[in-house]
Design a protein around this motif. Structure first.
Motif, PDB file in Angstrom:
ATOM      1  N   GLY A  82      -5.601   4.150  -8.695  1.00 14.93           N
ATOM      2  CA  GLY A  82      -5.404   5.419  -7.320  1.00 14.93           C
ATOM      3  C   GLY A  82      -4.708   6.424  -7.470  1.00 14.93           C
ATOM      4  O   GLY A  82      -4.236   7.031  -7.967  1.00 14.93           O
ATOM      5  N   ILE A  83      -5.728   7.154  -7.121  1.00 23.27           N
ATOM      6  CA  ILE A  83      -5.632   8.534  -7.150  1.00 23.27           C
ATOM      7  C   ILE A  83      -6.385   9.388  -6.765  1.00 23.27           C
ATOM      8  O   ILE A  83      -7.585   9.300  -6.707  1.00 23.27           O
ATOM      9  N   ALA A  84      -6.264  10.340  -5.855  1.00 27.16           N
ATOM     10  CA  ALA A  84      -6.568  11.520  -4.376  1.00 27.16           C
ATOM     11  C   ALA A  84      -7.471  12.311  -5.403  1.00 27.16           C
ATOM     12  O   ALA A  84      -6.762  12.716  -6.952  1.00 27.16           O
ATOM     13  N   LEU A  85      -8.761  12.582  -4.818  1.00 24.83           N
ATOM     14  CA  LEU A  85      -9.510  13.659  -5.950  1.00 24.83           C
ATOM     15  C   LEU A  85      -8.713  14.933  -5.596  1.00 24.83           C
ATOM     16  O   LEU A  85      -8.426  15.685  -6.825  1.00 24.83           O
ATOM     17  N   SER A  86      -7.953  15.404  -4.606  1.00 22.16           N
ATOM     18  CA  SER A  86      -6.933  16.823  -5.010  1.00 22.16           C
ATOM     19  C   SER A  86      -5.678  16.319  -6.158  1.00 22.16           C
ATOM     20  O   SER A  86      -5.875  17.681  -6.552  1.00 22.16           O
ATOM     21  N   ALA A  87      -5.505  14.982  -6.362  1.00 22.31           N
ATOM     22  CA  ALA A  87      -4.026  15.204  -7.114  1.00 22.31           C
ATOM     23  C   ALA A  87      -4.824  15.375  -8.642  1.00 22.31           C
ATOM     24  O   ALA A  87      -4.521  15.763  -9.211  1.00 22.31           O
ATOM     25  N   ALA A  88      -6.657  14.594  -8.351  1.00 24.25           N
ATOM     26  CA  ALA A  88      -6.922  14.632  -9.826  1.00 24.25           C
ATOM     27  C   ALA A  88      -7.233  16.573 -10.294  1.00 24.25           C
ATOM     28  O   ALA A  88      -7.151  16.292 -12.037  1.00 24.25           O
ATOM     29  N   VAL A  89      -7.940  16.316  -9.230  1.00 24.91           N
ATOM     30  CA  VAL A  89      -8.118  18.247  -9.661  1.00 24.91           C
ATOM     31  C   VAL A  89      -6.789  19.135 -10.045  1.00 24.91           C
ATOM     32  O   VAL A  89      -7.241  19.330 -11.492  1.00 24.91           O
ATOM     33  N   GLY A  90      -5.755  18.584  -9.223  1.00 25.45           N
ATOM     34  CA  GLY A  90      -5.130  19.552 -10.071  1.00 25.45           C
ATOM     35  C   GLY A  90      -4.098  19.593 -11.488  1.00 25.45           C
ATOM     36  O   GLY A  90      -3.684  20.173 -11.814  1.00 25.45           O
ATOM     37  N   VAL A  91      -3.945  17.430 -11.777  1.00 32.07           N
ATOM     38  CA  VAL A  91      -3.369  17.025 -12.835  1.00 32.07           C
ATOM     39  C   VAL A  91      -4.149  17.673 -14.071  1.00 32.07           C
ATOM     40  O   VAL A  91      -4.408  18.266 -14.538  1.00 32.07           O
ATOM     41  N   PHE A  92      -6.025  17.720 -13.547  1.00 34.46           N
ATOM     42  CA  PHE A  92      -6.660  18.167 -15.033  1.00 34.46           C
ATOM     43  C   PHE A  92      -6.534  20.375 -15.171  1.00 34.46           C
ATOM     44  O   PHE A  92      -6.775  20.522 -16.031  1.00 34.46           O
ATOM     45  N   LEU A  93      -6.207  21.030 -13.734  1.00 36.66           N
ATOM     46  CA  LEU A  93      -6.168  22.553 -14.053  1.00 36.66           C
ATOM     47  C   LEU A  93      -4.305  22.583 -14.581  1.00 36.66           C
ATOM     48  O   LEU A  93      -4.744  23.181 -15.756  1.00 36.66           O
ATOM     49  N   LEU A  94      -3.739  21.512 -14.505  1.00 32.69           N
ATOM     50  CA  LEU A  94      -2.258  21.553 -15.314  1.00 32.69           C
ATOM     51  C   LEU A  94      -2.686  21.012 -17.112  1.00 32.69           C
ATOM     52  O   LEU A  94      -2.260  21.952 -17.881  1.00 32.69           O
ATOM     53  N   GLY A  95      -3.276  19.591 -17.153  1.00 31.04           N
ATOM     54  CA  GLY A  95      -4.383  19.593 -19.158  1.00 31.04           C
ATOM     55  C   GLY A  95      -4.732  20.769 -18.775  1.00 31.04           C
ATOM     56  O   GLY A  95      -4.668  21.257 -20.226  1.00 31.04           O
ATOM     57  N   LEU A  96      -5.605  21.076 -18.146  1.00 35.75           N
ATOM     58  CA  LEU A  96      -5.855  22.782 -18.981  1.00 35.75           C
ATOM     59  C   LEU A  96      -5.029  23.500 -19.244  1.00 35.75           C
ATOM     60  O   LEU A  96      -5.532  24.766 -20.405  1.00 35.75           O
ATOM     61  N   GLY A  97      -4.186  23.827 -18.165  1.00 33.76           N
ATOM     62  CA  GLY A  97      -3.015  25.338 -18.979  1.00 33.76           C
ATOM     63  C   GLY A  97      -2.869  25.414 -20.349  1.00 33.76           C
ATOM     64  O   GLY A  97      -2.033  25.454 -20.593  1.00 33.76           O
ATOM     65  N   LEU A  98      -2.394  23.548 -20.506  1.00 33.59           N
ATOM     66  CA  LEU A  98      -1.165  22.924 -21.793  1.00 33.59           C
ATOM     67  C   LEU A  98      -2.165  23.262 -22.679  1.00 33.59           C
ATOM     68  O   LEU A  98      -1.672  23.796 -23.367  1.00 33.59           O
ATOM     69  N   MET A  99      -3.711  22.941 -22.972  1.00 33.58           N
ATOM     70  CA  MET A  99      -4.411  23.035 -23.860  1.00 33.58           C
ATOM     71  C   MET A  99      -4.304  24.393 -23.792  1.00 33.58           C
ATOM     72  O   MET A  99      -4.637  25.029 -25.322  1.00 33.58           O
ATOM     73  N   VAL A 100      -4.260  25.192 -23.235  1.00 39.57           N
ATOM     74  CA  VAL A 100      -5.196  26.698 -23.221  1.00 39.57           C
ATOM     75  C   VAL A 100      -3.683  27.942 -23.200  1.00 39.57           C
ATOM     76  O   VAL A 100      -3.811  29.310 -23.767  1.00 39.57           O
ATOM     77  N   ALA A 101      -2.794  27.006 -23.309  1.00 41.19           N
ATOM     78  CA  ALA A 101      -0.962  28.015 -23.427  1.00 41.19           C
ATOM     79  C   ALA A 101      -0.875  28.428 -24.750  1.00 41.19           C
ATOM     80  O   ALA A 101      -0.428  29.945 -24.768  1.00 41.19           O
TER      81      ALA A 101
END
Length: 831
Positions: A191-210
């Motif tokens: 169970g996960i909302a679309l907005s939560a999934a988008v926010g988590v994706f942005l956080l993962g992307l930020g950790l990768m390119v930091a």
């Protein structure tokens, strides 16, 4: 080593990706803030009954993680890092607790803490509780941000956590996009909302390119062909399959076509698009490769030009490059030094002046080697000419020139090389003059000189003095090896070092030996021989300086005979001297006894002088005590009188007793100073000259006040010396007492004595001066003699100044002197 432009591009890309990481964190925080505000305003309280919505804690964790990620990547001070760590820790704590609630079926009471959701919401069994994907994502995100805040973050681990977050978020996003409820709507699992999934994706992307230039992402940010290809393929490889899959499903849902047709179209589209991308990337890589090769070629050319320029500038010879019009195109540093500056003018401008070294003929502009190389194609080598430099100095150079031709063989210019040989020519002239001087000295010397060959021990050259010494002609000596005219007994004295010198192991030696004169008699000679080497450092010949010492040898023989005779007479005289020594020893013992007796008398005189000073001081002390005793008597009578008239009081008693104790302490200090003056000192000790002088003059205060003598002690410096303090005090007392006596005898109206203490040239200096008129010039040189005095017989013994000088100079290693000033005498002590 990477090219500077490549390094700049890498740095620019890294900065862009870091800004992207900050933007990703900010985007996630904005999503969380929007939905958190919606929960707090009541908009989402019942909306979860009809659709999947992000939960309160998930919104809060998005805000925390987004802000923490932006702060961690942007860098900064301790406050920002601490705040980022705190927010990441809170997010990790909320996510971990929610995950534990799902695993162990417990309720920590954190779900409805901020906002309340009605029961029965879609995708959850517990109202307002975020699903396991979100809880796991925020736990991992908090760990990743904390790792990022370390001084040396492990980029591989941080990027791995970012990939996991992107994978979890992608499942939810694809589930919503492709309407696969099993990927986003299973309670306690996905169970996960679309907005939560988008926010988590942005956080993962930020950790990768930091940390984009490290670990896995280093390949995608590199400026290499692989990095360029990876960057260009990454977005299409991720976005196109998702987009094509979504388009295919949409067509099927709207019944535009069947599954088989949709799959065929998707595969064909994928092949066409990727073929086009591969072609574009290949063309781009080819262009990039050509650009890189051209850049490398340009860099190689620049390096070659720089190398050539460096070689030209460091050459020790002048290099000129002339154009076809004979103007100077380039001149290196040596050219500027040789010619004293180089104006860029043509050779025909007659700025350059030169003359043929052999004939002195001036060189016309058109006849310079460079001009001939351009006009006639001549190659000139090492033409010796004399020039006048632009600064007016004269030099000798070697001038060479070659023409420069193009591919067709046409002359386009010339290269001229000048070598300054002024120093070499000066050295050659100096060598020639030196040889001429040597020849003059060699042939005109008053002693014999010659050059000897190591090959056959023959004389190469001999001067006239050597020929005269042995009676041979020059040709006769040059034809005779030196061993043949050497006395056989002296042959080894010269032959052995001669062989060592011939081997190069000996530079010089001196020997005395006998030669045979042509008429047969022996000639003693002193030879000084020095090695001369050739240009390669090998032994060439030896120079011999031969001095006739026959007269000296004869004198030495006569001296030896005289010595033998003298030794005989010395033995005879020794016996007589021994007898005289015995007699002298007896006389010496008698004189030593007399000296000892004189020393004892001198010590007795010192003691007498000391006792005399003691008597004087006792008189001073008695005088100093008289007035305090009178005052004490008056104080006692005052107390008695006050008692009789009834005016006696405790205040009067305290006042009079205080005055009496002050007088008694003053009298006690006088006794202490007197005792210190008489104290015996066995060893020399460091003491303060200032304190010793002040203590001594305090003992003389009373008699000086009786005579109204003004005594000044000027302490310009603090003086410390090593010696016997009492002896030094005795000297100061003698000098002050003598000054007082002189002032009294001469009846000076305003008598004064001045003592100065100061340092001069590293020495301590004490001067005692008065205004009694000085000492007579006829006696000033005798004042330190024993028993000499200018006083009446009953007032002086002549011992005081004699003993003072003995104490200062013998006991303390100093100096005591006297001189007359404008007002009187000045005694000077230097220690």
């Amino acid at each position: 080593m990477a090219h500077p432009s490549v390094t700049t591009r890498n740095d620019r890309m890294e900065r862009t990706l870091r800004h992207g990481a900050i933007g990703a964190g900010a985007g996630a925080a904005l999503i969380g803030a929007y939905f958190l505000f919606s929960w707090l305003s009541g908009t989402l309280v019942s909306r979860g009954l009809h659709s999947f919505v992000i939960k309160t804690n998930a919104s809060l964790c998005l805000v925390f993680c987004g802000v923490a990620l932006s702060l961690a990547v942007s860098g900064g001070g301790t406050l920002k890092r601490s705040l980022a760590g705190a927010l990441a820790s809170l997010s990790m704590l909320v996510g971990a607790m929610t995950l534990l609630e799902h695993i162990f079926e417990v309720d920590f009471g954190i779900d409805q803490l901020i906002a309340v959701e009605q029961a029965g919401a879609l995708g959850v069994l517990h109202p307002n509780r975020m699903g396991p994907p979100g809880a796991l994502s925020f736990t991992l995100c908090g760990i990743g941000i904390l790792l990022l805040l370390r001084e040396k973050p492990k980029a591989a681990l941080v990027q791995s956590l970012g990939m996991v977050l992107c994978f979890i978020a992608s499942l939810g996003i694809l589930g919503h996009l492709y309407r696969v409820e099993g990927l986003y709507a299973v309670p306690r699992l996905t169970g996960i909302a679309l907005s939560a999934a988008v926010g988590v994706f942005l956080l993962g992307l930020g950790l990768m390119v930091a940390r984009s230039n490290e670990a896995f992402l280093a390949l995608f940010t590199a400026s290499t062909p692989a990095g360029v290809a990876a960057r260009r393929l990454l977005v299409p490889a991720v976005v196109l399959p998702i987009l094509l899959g979504w388009l295919g499903l949409e067509g099927e849902w709207h019944r535009f076509y069947g599954p088989n047709f949709g799959m065929t179209v998707m595969v064909l589209s994928w092949v066409l698009i990727f073929s086009f991308l591969v072609h574009r990337i290949g063309r781009g890589m080819e262009a990039r490769q050509k650009a890189a090769e051209e850049e490398r070629a340009r860099e190689t050319l620049r390096e070659s030009e720089q190398l050539l320029r460096t070689v030209l500038e460091t050459l020790p010879v002048a290099v000129w490059v002339l154009g076809l019009d004979r103007r100077i195109l380039h001149a290196n540093r040596a050219a500027l030094e040789i010619w004293g500056g180089t104006p860029r003018v043509a050779l025909e401008d007659e700025v350059y002046k030169g003359w043929r070294a052999d004939s002195g003929e001036p060189i016309p502009p058109e006849e310079w080697a460079g001009a001939r190389a351009i006009r006639r194609g001549e190659t000139s080598l090492n033409e010796e000419i004399e020039i006048e430099a632009l600064d007016g100095s004269r030099k000798i150079i070697l001038d060479s020139a070659v023409p420069i031709r193009n591919e067709k063989g046409e002359i386009t210019g010339a290269v001229t090389v000048n070598q300054d040989i002024t120093a070499r020519k000066d050295a050659e002239d100096a060598l020639r003059k030196g040889e001429e001087k040597f020849r003059a000295v060699f042939h005109q010397a008053a002693v014999g000189m010659g050059r000897v060959s190591f090959t056959d021990a023959r004389w190469l050259d001999v001067n006239e003095a050597f020929c005269t010494m042995l009676g041979y002609t020059e040709n006769e000596l040059r034809a005779t090896p030196w061993p043949q005219i050497t006395h056989p007994e002296d042959l080894d004295l010269d032959l052995i070092p001669f062989q060592e010198m011939a081997a190069g192991r000996l530079e010089s030696y001196t020997v005395e030996k006998r030669f045979f004169h042509k008429d047969g008699h022996q000639v003693w000679a002193r030879l000084t021989l020095s090695l001369v080497r050739d240009l390669h450092g090998h032994p060439d010949y030896e120079i011999a300086i031969i001095e006739d010492v026959t007269s000296r040898k004869e004198a030495e023989e006569a001296l030896r005979k005289a010595k033998d005779e003298l030794e005989l007479r010395v033995r005879e005289r020794t016996a007589e001297l021994e007898q005289a020594y015995s007699a002298l020893q007896k006389v010496t013992e008698q004189r030593l006894a007399a000296v000892e007796d004189l020393r004892e008398k001198e010590q007795l005189l010192v003691q007498q002088s000391r006792m005399a000073a003691m008597g004087q001081m006792l008189g001073h002390i008695a005088h100093q005590w008289r007035q305090p005793l009178n005052i004490l008597s008056l104080l006692i009578q005052q107390l008695q009188l006050s008692y009789e008239v009834g005016e006696f009081s405790e205040e009067l008693l305290d006042s009079e007793v205080a005055r009496g104790m002050e007088l008694i302490n003053h009298m006690s200090q006088t006794i202490t100073d007197f005792k210190d003056f008489l104290k015996e000192e066995k060893e020399a000790q460091p003491f303060s000259v200032n304190k010793a002088v002040l203590a001594t003059v305090s003992l003389l205060d009373a008699p000086l006040r009786v005579m109204n003598v003004e005594l000044k002690v000027r302490q310009n410096d603090e003086l410390v010396v090593k010696g016997h303090r009492n002896e030094f005090s005795h000297v100061v007392m003698n000098l002050v007492t003598n000054a007082r006596d002189a002032l009294r005898e001469r009846g000076v109206e305003a008598p004064k004595i001045e003592i100065n203490l100061f340092k001069e040239g590293g020495r301590s200096v004490i001067t005692v001066s008065d205004n009694a008129g000085g000492i007579g010039e006829d006696v000033i040189g005798k004042v330190f003699d024993a028993y000499f005095t200018t006083k009446a017989p009953d007032k002086g013994t002549g011992i005081g100044l004699y003993m003072s000088k003995s104490i200062i100079e013998k006991s303390m290693g100093g100096r005591l002197s006297v001189r007359n000033t404008e007002e009187g005498a000045e005694f000077r002590i230097e220690l």
